[in-house]
Motif scaffolding. Sequence first.
Motif, mmCIF file in Angstrom:
data_model
loop_
_atom_site.group_PDB
_atom_site.id
_atom_site.type_symbol
_atom_site.label_atom_id
_atom_site.label_comp_id
_atom_site.label_asym_id
_atom_site.label_seq_id
_atom_site.Cartn_x
_atom_site.Cartn_y
_atom_site.Cartn_z
ATOM 1 N N TYR A 180 0.354 9.170 -13.898
ATOM 2 C CA TYR A 180 -1.097 9.406 -13.832
ATOM 3 C C TYR A 180 -1.928 8.143 -14.021
ATOM 4 C CZ TYR A 180 -5.508 11.835 -14.711
ATOM 5 O OH TYR A 180 -6.795 12.284 -14.636
ATOM 6 N N ILE B 123 -6.536 14.138 -9.883
ATOM 7 C CA ILE B 123 -6.230 12.704 -9.953
ATOM 8 C C ILE B 123 -7.451 11.985 -10.546
ATOM 9 C CG2 ILE B 123 -5.840 10.682 -8.463
ATOM 10 C CD1 ILE B 123 -4.136 12.605 -6.739
ATOM 11 N N SER C 11 5.715 8.098 -2.021
ATOM 12 C CA SER C 11 5.788 7.888 -3.475
ATOM 13 C C SER C 11 7.205 8.121 -3.968
ATOM 14 C CB SER C 11 4.838 8.833 -4.216
ATOM 15 O OG SER C 11 5.158 10.181 -3.914
ATOM 16 N N ALA D 263 -0.111 3.300 -7.249
ATOM 17 C CA ALA D 263 -0.599 4.139 -6.154
ATOM 18 C C ALA D 263 -1.231 3.281 -5.056
ATOM 19 C CB ALA D 263 -1.608 5.156 -6.695
ATOM 20 N N VAL E 18 1.245 12.446 -7.392
ATOM 21 C CA VAL E 18 0.853 11.863 -8.679
ATOM 22 C C VAL E 18 1.119 12.908 -9.757
ATOM 23 C CG1 VAL E 18 -1.087 10.923 -10.002
ATOM 24 C CG2 VAL E 18 -0.923 10.491 -7.528
#
Length: 249
Positions: free
Chosen positions: A150, A183, A98, A156, A131
Amino acid sequence: MNVYPQILEAALKGQKMLAVLIDPDRIDPKKTALLAAQAAHYGISFFMVGGSLLTEGEVSQTIKLIKSHAKLPVVLFPGNHSHLAPEADSLFLLSLISGRNPEYLIGQHVAAAPRLRKMDLEVIPTGYMLVLCDNLTTVAYVSQTLPIPYEKAEVAANTALAGEYLGMRLAYLDGGSGAAKPISPRMIRTVKQSINIPLIIGGGIRTPEALHMAFAAGADVVVVGTRLEEEPSLISDFAAVLHQFNKKK
Ligand SMILES: CC(C)=CCC/C(C)=C/CC/C(C)=C/CC/C(C)=C/COP(=O)(O)OP(=O)(O)O
Ligand SMILES: O=P(O)(O)OC[C@@H](O)CO
Ligand SMILES: [Mg+2]
């Protein structure tokens, strides 16, 4: 005790797994021993050992302590190349996909490789994604990376899929230890539908209801750390959710 074949088989059958994360930095030996014994008694799936700011000795000692109280696999969850320990069964070899910090994409791995060769660990290449769940977590700060927003489930999903195409065997979506909220179910569902490798969810799972949400949304493995450090006796409630899911099948 190889863990990956178990994770893969469970995921293929739609069975769920629950992992307990023990951070040697944060938990005292008495609590670790108690948690290990309780976790084995209530049938959790495996342990993870890791933290961002550890010394090698603490990792080995913690694993030995867990092993003396529970016959369950222990997987290393390393914050950097020095967090390796031959006492573990397996290693989630995290690549922080990420982020865009080369140190956590490949740098630490180069430093770890020669020592890894001398250890008899099961190495599991893992696409690790952070995240942003309201608060800035230690991992985001230490790695100096920007977590996935988020609400951006598609970002993602694309990141996890890229990890799969790069050969990673697991996708791990993490709100970070001590995340203010878990999440979202939408992100879990979107990622799960996009990939063929098993999906691990962690960060901010503080109640059996949150665990239920993550499993129902499609997590194959859920990791609980902070809440069980605080209150080891809750393991029975978390385990009940796991067994409830696995009985349905
Ligand atoms: C090559 C090897 C051996 C490791 C790779 C190392 C990488 C890429 C790590 C990814 C980034 C990172 C720093 C992950 C840390 C994961 C971890 C152990 C989290 C546990 O949470 P803490 O960071 O301890 O949070 P608290 O301090 O709030 O407990
Ligand atoms: O400590 P918690 O918030 O349970 O998070 C567990 C793990 O996913 C952190 O990397
Ligand atoms: Mg920690």
